[in-house]
Design a protein around this motif. Structure first.
Motif, PDB file in Angstrom:
ATOM      1  N   MET A 118       0.851  -1.183   0.000  1.00  0.00           N
ATOM      2  CA  MET A 118       0.000   0.000   0.000  1.00  0.00           C
ATOM      3  C   MET A 118       0.894   1.243   0.000  1.00  0.00           C
ATOM      4  O   MET A 118       1.831   1.333   0.763  1.00  0.00           O
ATOM      5  CB  MET A 118      -0.913  -0.036   1.232  1.00  0.00           C
ATOM      6  N   GLU A 119       0.556   2.188  -0.871  1.00  0.00           N
ATOM      7  CA  GLU A 119       1.352   3.407  -0.991  1.00  0.00           C
ATOM      8  C   GLU A 119       0.840   4.486  -0.032  1.00  0.00           C
ATOM      9  O   GLU A 119      -0.268   4.419   0.458  1.00  0.00           O
ATOM     10  CB  GLU A 119       1.262   3.931  -2.427  1.00  0.00           C
ATOM     11  N   GLU A 120       1.673   5.486   0.191  1.00  0.00           N
ATOM     12  CA  GLU A 120       1.294   6.621   1.033  1.00  0.00           C
ATOM     13  C   GLU A 120       0.274   7.487   0.293  1.00  0.00           C
ATOM     14  O   GLU A 120       0.341   7.657  -0.923  1.00  0.00           O
ATOM     15  CB  GLU A 120       2.540   7.441   1.347  1.00  0.00           C
ATOM     16  N   ALA A 121      -0.670   8.059   1.031  1.00  0.00           N
ATOM     17  CA  ALA A 121      -1.709   8.899   0.431  1.00  0.00           C
ATOM     18  C   ALA A 121      -1.125  10.228  -0.032  1.00  0.00           C
ATOM     19  O   ALA A 121      -0.338  10.849   0.669  1.00  0.00           O
ATOM     20  CB  ALA A 121      -2.834   9.152   1.432  1.00  0.00           C
ATOM     21  N   VAL A 122      -1.510  10.631  -1.236  1.00  0.00           N
ATOM     22  CA  VAL A 122      -1.127  11.926  -1.794  1.00  0.00           C
ATOM     23  C   VAL A 122      -2.381  12.564  -2.400  1.00  0.00           C
ATOM     24  O   VAL A 122      -3.312  11.868  -2.783  1.00  0.00           O
ATOM     25  CB  VAL A 122      -0.024  11.796  -2.866  1.00  0.00           C
ATOM     26  N   ILE A 123      -2.407  13.883  -2.476  1.00  0.00           N
ATOM     27  CA  ILE A 123      -3.569  14.584  -3.029  1.00  0.00           C
ATOM     28  C   ILE A 123      -3.520  14.492  -4.552  1.00  0.00           C
ATOM     29  O   ILE A 123      -2.549  14.926  -5.176  1.00  0.00           O
ATOM     30  CB  ILE A 123      -3.611  16.042  -2.559  1.00  0.00           C
ATOM     31  N   LYS A 124      -4.579  13.912  -5.115  1.00  0.00           N
ATOM     32  CA  LYS A 124      -4.655  13.700  -6.553  1.00  0.00           C
ATOM     33  C   LYS A 124      -6.043  14.039  -7.072  1.00  0.00           C
ATOM     34  O   LYS A 124      -7.022  14.072  -6.322  1.00  0.00           O
ATOM     35  CB  LYS A 124      -4.354  12.227  -6.906  1.00  0.00           C
ATOM     36  N   LEU A 125      -6.112  14.239  -8.380  1.00  0.00           N
ATOM     37  CA  LEU A 125      -7.353  14.438  -9.101  1.00  0.00           C
ATOM     38  C   LEU A 125      -7.675  13.115  -9.788  1.00  0.00           C
ATOM     39  O   LEU A 125      -6.804  12.530 -10.436  1.00  0.00           O
ATOM     40  CB  LEU A 125      -7.170  15.549 -10.128  1.00  0.00           C
ATOM     41  N   VAL A 126      -8.903  12.627  -9.636  1.00  0.00           N
ATOM     42  CA  VAL A 126      -9.299  11.344 -10.204  1.00  0.00           C
ATOM     43  C   VAL A 126     -10.433  11.567 -11.191  1.00  0.00           C
ATOM     44  O   VAL A 126     -11.450  12.181 -10.843  1.00  0.00           O
ATOM     45  CB  VAL A 126      -9.745  10.358  -9.100  1.00  0.00           C
ATOM     46  N   LEU A 127     -10.244  11.084 -12.427  1.00  0.00           N
ATOM     47  CA  LEU A 127     -11.299  11.127 -13.438  1.00  0.00           C
ATOM     48  C   LEU A 127     -11.874   9.727 -13.567  1.00  0.00           C
ATOM     49  O   LEU A 127     -11.135   8.744 -13.569  1.00  0.00           O
ATOM     50  CB  LEU A 127     -10.743  11.586 -14.784  1.00  0.00           C
ATOM     51  N   LEU A 128     -13.198   9.656 -13.675  1.00  0.00           N
ATOM     52  CA  LEU A 128     -13.885   8.372 -13.733  1.00  0.00           C
ATOM     53  C   LEU A 128     -14.300   8.034 -15.157  1.00  0.00           C
ATOM     54  O   LEU A 128     -14.577   8.928 -15.962  1.00  0.00           O
ATOM     55  CB  LEU A 128     -15.123   8.408 -12.833  1.00  0.00           C
ATOM     56  N   LYS A 129     -14.357   6.741 -15.457  1.00  0.00           N
ATOM     57  CA  LYS A 129     -14.863   6.291 -16.748  1.00  0.00           C
ATOM     58  C   LYS A 129     -16.372   6.475 -16.774  1.00  0.00           C
ATOM     59  O   LYS A 129     -17.044   6.204 -15.784  1.00  0.00           O
ATOM     60  CB  LYS A 129     -14.572   4.799 -16.949  1.00  0.00           C
ATOM     61  N   GLU A 130     -16.879   6.963 -17.876  1.00  0.00           N
ATOM     62  CA  GLU A 130     -18.319   7.059 -18.117  1.00  0.00           C
ATOM     63  C   GLU A 130     -19.076   7.874 -17.074  1.00  0.00           C
ATOM     64  O   GLU A 130     -20.273   7.690 -16.880  1.00  0.00           O
ATOM     65  CB  GLU A 130     -18.924   5.654 -18.235  1.00  0.00           C
ATOM     66  N   ARG A 131     -18.388   8.760 -16.353  1.00  0.00           N
ATOM     67  CA  ARG A 131     -19.028   9.641 -15.373  1.00  0.00           C
ATOM     68  C   ARG A 131     -18.384  11.019 -15.482  1.00  0.00           C
ATOM     69  O   ARG A 131     -17.188  11.120 -15.732  1.00  0.00           O
ATOM     70  CB  ARG A 131     -18.888   9.095 -13.964  1.00  0.00           C
ATOM     71  N   PRO A 132     -19.143  12.089 -15.259  1.00  0.00           N
ATOM     72  CA  PRO A 132     -18.604  13.430 -15.463  1.00  0.00           C
ATOM     73  C   PRO A 132     -17.830  14.008 -14.281  1.00  0.00           C
ATOM     74  O   PRO A 132     -17.242  15.065 -14.405  1.00  0.00           O
ATOM     75  CB  PRO A 132     -19.863  14.265 -15.734  1.00  0.00           C
ATOM     76  N   GLU A 133     -17.829  13.334 -13.118  1.00  0.00           N
ATOM     77  CA  GLU A 133     -17.220  13.918 -11.929  1.00  0.00           C
ATOM     78  C   GLU A 133     -15.694  14.004 -12.024  1.00  0.00           C
ATOM     79  O   GLU A 133     -15.039  13.111 -12.533  1.00  0.00           O
ATOM     80  CB  GLU A 133     -17.565  13.097 -10.672  1.00  0.00           C
ATOM     81  N   TYR A 134     -15.184  15.115 -11.496  1.00  0.00           N
ATOM     82  CA  TYR A 134     -13.755  15.286 -11.243  1.00  0.00           C
ATOM     83  C   TYR A 134     -13.620  15.226  -9.734  1.00  0.00           C
ATOM     84  O   TYR A 134     -14.168  16.090  -9.037  1.00  0.00           O
ATOM     85  CB  TYR A 134     -13.260  16.642 -11.740  1.00  0.00           C
ATOM     86  N   LEU A 135     -12.910  14.244  -9.199  1.00  0.00           N
ATOM     87  CA  LEU A 135     -12.791  14.071  -7.759  1.00  0.00           C
ATOM     88  C   LEU A 135     -11.388  14.438  -7.301  1.00  0.00           C
ATOM     89  O   LEU A 135     -10.411  14.193  -8.015  1.00  0.00           O
ATOM     90  CB  LEU A 135     -13.083  12.620  -7.367  1.00  0.00           C
ATOM     91  N   ILE A 136     -11.301  15.016  -6.100  1.00  0.00           N
ATOM     92  CA  ILE A 136     -10.004  15.336  -5.516  1.00  0.00           C
ATOM     93  C   ILE A 136     -10.006  14.821  -4.086  1.00  0.00           C
ATOM     94  O   ILE A 136     -11.028  14.851  -3.400  1.00  0.00           O
ATOM     95  CB  ILE A 136      -9.684  16.848  -5.562  1.00  0.00           C
ATOM     96  N   GLY A 137      -8.857  14.311  -3.678  1.00  0.00           N
ATOM     97  CA  GLY A 137      -8.732  13.818  -2.317  1.00  0.00           C
ATOM     98  C   GLY A 137      -7.369  13.200  -2.093  1.00  0.00           C
ATOM     99  O   GLY A 137      -6.516  13.195  -2.981  1.00  0.00           O
ATOM    100  N   MET A 138      -7.194  12.669  -0.895  1.00  0.00           N
ATOM    101  CA  MET A 138      -5.951  11.977  -0.560  1.00  0.00           C
ATOM    102  C   MET A 138      -6.073  10.536  -1.061  1.00  0.00           C
ATOM    103  O   MET A 138      -6.852   9.743  -0.518  1.00  0.00           O
ATOM    104  CB  MET A 138      -5.695  12.032   0.943  1.00  0.00           C
ATOM    105  N   VAL A 139      -5.336  10.225  -2.103  1.00  0.00           N
ATOM    106  CA  VAL A 139      -5.462   8.952  -2.803  1.00  0.00           C
ATOM    107  C   VAL A 139      -4.407   7.964  -2.316  1.00  0.00           C
ATOM    108  O   VAL A 139      -3.221   8.290  -2.247  1.00  0.00           O
ATOM    109  CB  VAL A 139      -5.325   9.169  -4.329  1.00  0.00           C
TER     110      VAL A 139
END
Length: 80
Positions: free
Chosen positions: A1-22
């Protein structure tokens, strides 16, 4: 398991742009997003809607890509 870092996540077939500690996990679900928000017109909105929970798990089949957020969005996220 990697350390959490703040990233932007784009989803397949969904319009949301998500941000959080990934944190990328070793097995499915493959991604944990802690303190997750949706970016709507440059503003951060709680995600998922209608829930007080801000930590979500995603499977690899729902993720399109993981990116570094822009400096402006990152600063807004850090202020939340």
């Amino acid at each position: 398991m990697e350390e959490a870092v703040i990233k932007l996540v784009l989803l397949k077939e969904r319009p949301e742009y998500l941000i959080g500690m990934v944190t990328e996990l070793d097995e499915e679900p493959s991604l944990l997003i802690e303190t997750c928000y949706e970016i709507v017109d440059g503003e951060l909105m709680p995600f998922p809607k209608y829930s007080a929970q801000r930590d979500i798990f995603l499977t690899s089949e729902t993720i399109l890509t993981i990116l570094d957020p822009s400096p402006e969005v990152l600063e807004k996220y850090k202020q939340e």
